[in-house]
Design an enzyme around this catalytic site. Structure first.
Site, mmCIF file in Angstrom:
data_model
loop_
_atom_site.group_PDB
_atom_site.id
_atom_site.type_symbol
_atom_site.label_atom_id
_atom_site.label_comp_id
_atom_site.label_asym_id
_atom_site.label_seq_id
_atom_site.Cartn_x
_atom_site.Cartn_y
_atom_site.Cartn_z
ATOM 1 N N LYS A 196 0.876 -1.175 0.000
ATOM 2 C CA LYS A 196 0.000 0.000 0.000
ATOM 3 C C LYS A 196 0.908 1.218 0.000
ATOM 4 O O LYS A 196 1.449 1.602 1.034
ATOM 5 C CB LYS A 196 -0.868 -0.021 1.265
ATOM 6 C CG LYS A 196 -2.190 0.714 1.151
ATOM 7 C CD LYS A 196 -2.094 2.183 0.816
ATOM 8 C CE LYS A 196 -1.875 3.065 2.021
ATOM 9 N NZ LYS A 196 -1.786 4.502 1.665
ATOM 10 N N GLU A 229 9.078 1.227 11.097
ATOM 11 C CA GLU A 229 10.197 2.140 10.858
ATOM 12 C C GLU A 229 9.588 3.531 10.905
ATOM 13 O O GLU A 229 8.896 3.940 9.978
ATOM 14 C CB GLU A 229 10.822 1.836 9.501
ATOM 15 C CG GLU A 229 12.298 2.134 9.456
ATOM 16 C CD GLU A 229 12.600 3.595 9.192
ATOM 17 O OE1 GLU A 229 12.522 4.404 10.160
ATOM 18 O OE2 GLU A 229 12.888 3.943 8.054
ATOM 19 N N CYS A 265 13.989 10.061 7.183
ATOM 20 C CA CYS A 265 13.933 9.751 8.621
ATOM 21 C C CYS A 265 15.335 9.786 9.225
ATOM 22 O O CYS A 265 15.479 9.975 10.426
ATOM 23 C CB CYS A 265 13.261 8.412 8.850
ATOM 24 S SG CYS A 265 13.995 7.077 7.919
ATOM 25 N N GLU A 269 10.142 15.872 15.078
ATOM 26 C CA GLU A 269 10.655 15.642 13.731
ATOM 27 C C GLU A 269 10.114 16.735 12.799
ATOM 28 O O GLU A 269 8.912 16.845 12.602
ATOM 29 C CB GLU A 269 10.210 14.269 13.230
ATOM 30 C CG GLU A 269 10.811 13.929 11.879
ATOM 31 C CD GLU A 269 10.505 12.508 11.430
ATOM 32 O OE1 GLU A 269 9.351 12.073 11.576
ATOM 33 O OE2 GLU A 269 11.424 11.860 10.908
#
Ligand code: NDP
Length: 517
Positions: free
Chosen positions: A179, A251, A285, A383
């Site tokens: 997906k 992750e 990331c 983040e």
């Protein structure tokens, strides 16, 4: 609108398919370049059934048969790289080079790596045991594919971050439903087409285009979920998977610190900070999200980073070498990054370069350097996932380590120093799954190295043995070839004589422990 029936008949239904189609936009121009289906839950259930039906045949091909398809796919990827890069760039607005190096480069390596290493990582293991009860037995651990793997991918690397997980799952003998993010589905569709051309049997890899509800519906249809994306959505996936006890790999985000010690090569550290904060427009990331620099070299470091970042070119990419920093891929990300910059400035930070943004047609945040930052600011503790580089002066390595660890995240970090022993000692004190000394990000290209987050950055690992064994179920097999008699000594009925003998045996085996001193 479809409803997913829980296989055991519970009520955890997930609604999907509220929009029949999803428009795909070029984030660098604002142009709509395609539409893709928003797969409903009933379509997903059919895909899962098809995936399960073909999986035994794919598994039966064995490592060699699967490796042939993966190796052909590597060649197809290289032969078609121009077309694939164009597709990636069109749906992400990233620089051509960010697609070439981090997507084509990584994925080409991954096809070969898993084709070559899957047999070794998943080979039967003969075990020797210290237990006296299994002496003489054959003990084997084997790794069987879980069956059907669901991969839920993000938008920042539509090739690397989705196929990086699909390839080992396939190499292990599973079928896969991927997906992709709703904003970057085209690359996945193209790759799946390419792999079919290379001999991947129909339905072994299926692309379920759709939005978040499609992702949510996938979770309970598969035997393992590999998710890459935000920590918030990762938690939802974990909670959904708990209902069916489906194992997951997560992750998630990172807020990766760089520590620059006073004896560092300032040029290398400054160039690394600027590049690894700004490549892929900071939407990685494992990008450098914040820097701590020891006071003696702080001014020199800031000057060099500022000069470097000021020279970066940002526009809609039109081919190789035309820009350095691309667009903001995901529409809501623009506001997140803008908010982080504004929050920092409101709390006293100074913008040395950039700080602006635009969303007239394309969506861009200017490469931005911030100083006078502290840990009350979102850019230091959350983040940002954009082309921003906040730099903070510290008085010592201890202070830098304390601040580096003052984060919910723990994905990746870097330390710069000419004293390698000192730098490695600092690295070992940082709470992160991977730490580089005098480098950043390149560890990700070494697929032998486990890669996974501590704290809120994830569960499990990509790469290395763990990066493929997670797509398997281990099975332990014990074979007794020779037995002493029809009945073992420890079996019923218990008698005082045999119990005495077994007690002496235990003392003989375990009672001789001596301390080393
Ligand atoms: P999400 O975590 O929401 O999206 C990742 C994937 O999960 C997408 O395919 C998304 O589909 C899908 N998804 C969304 N909701 C669900 C759900 N309930 N169940 C299952 N799958 C779901 O990330 P965002 O795109 O919202 O990005 C937000 C933040 O995530 C960024 O600011 C960044 O901090 C972080 N991020 C981290 C990445 C990484 O590499 N670790 C990559 C991308 C983002 P859809 O896109 O269709 O909504």
């Amino acid at each position: 609108m479809g409803i997913v029936e829980h296989p055991l008949g519970s009520t955890n239904a997930v609604e999907t398919g509220s929009r029949p189609e999803i428009a795909v936009e070029n984030p660098a121009t604002g142009e709509i370049i395609a539409t893709v289906p928003n797969r409903s839950a009933s379509e997903l259930a059919e895909m899962a059934a098809r995936g399960r039906a073909v999986q035994p045949g794919w598994e039966a091909l064995g490592f060699d048969g699967r490796a042939e398809v993966l190796t052909r796919s590597q060649k197809w990827l290289i032969d078609n790289q121009k077309r694939i890069i164009e597709t990636i760039v069109s749906e992400t607005g990233k620089a051509y080079e960010d697609a070439l190096l981090a997507e084509i480069g990584y994925t080409a390596g991954a096809f070969k790596f898993w084709a070559k290493n899957a047999p070794e990582y998943l080979a039967d293991e003969r075990i020797r045991s210290a237990s006296p009860f299994v002496k003489g037995r054959k003990l084997v651990v084997r790794y069987a594919p879980v069956g059907l793997v669901g991969v839920i991918g993000p938008w920042n690397f539509p090739l690397t971050n989705s196929f990086g997980d699909c390839i080992p799952a396939l190499a292990a003998g599973n079928s896969v439903i991927l997906k992709p993010s709703e904003v970057t589905p085209l690359t996945s569709m193209l790759l799946a087409e390419g792999m079919r051309e290379c001999g991947l049997p129909e339905d072994v890899l299926q692309i379920a285009t759709g939005d978040g509800t499609t992702g949510a519906a996938l979770v309970e249809l598969v035997d393992f979920v590999m998710f890459t994306g935000s920590t918030a959505t990762g938690r939802k996936v974990l909670a959904e998977a708990a209902k069916t006890l489906t194992p997951v790999g997560l992750e998630l985000g990172g807020n990766d610190p760089m520590i620059v010690l006073a004896d560092a090569d300032v040029d290398r550290a400054a160039n690394s900070a600027a590049y690894y904060a700004m490549n892929n427009a900071g939407q990685i990331c494992i990008s450098v999200e914040r820097v701590y620099v020891e006071a003696p070299i702080y001014d020199e470091f800031v000057a060099k980073v500022t000069e470097n970042v000021r020279g970066l070119r940002q526009e809609a990419p039109t081919g190789p070498g035309t820009i350095d920093v691309g667009a903001v891929i995901f529409p809501p990300q623009l506001a997140i990054v803008q908010d982080h910059i504004k929050d920092a400035v409101d709390k006293g930070a100074k913008v040395l370069v950039g700080g602006g943004s635009r969303s007239d047609g394309g969506r861009f945040i200017e490469p931005t350097v911030l100083v006078d930052v502290d840990h009350t600011m979102a850019c230091m503790r959350e983040e940002t996932f954009g082309p921003t580089l906040p730099i903070m002066k510290v008085e010592s390595a201890d202070e830098a380590i304390r601040l580096a660890n003052d984060s919910f995240y723990g994905l990746q970090a870097s330390v710069y120093s000419k004293d390698l022993d000192k730098a490695e000692a600092v690295a070992r004190r940082i709470e992160a799954g991977s730490v580089c000394v005098n480098d950043c990000q390149v560890n990700y290209t070494a697929l032998e190295l486990p890669m996974g987050g501590w704290k809120d950055s994830g569960l499990g690992v990509r790469h290395g043995a763990g990066g493929i064994r997670k797509y398997t179920r281990s099975q332990t097999i014990l074979v007794t070839k020779f037995a002493f008699g029809k009945k073992d000594l420890h079996m019923h009925p218990y008698t005082a004589k045999r119990t005495g003998f077994l007690g002496r045996l235990l003392t003989f085996v375990y009672g001789r422990g001596r301390s080393k001193s």
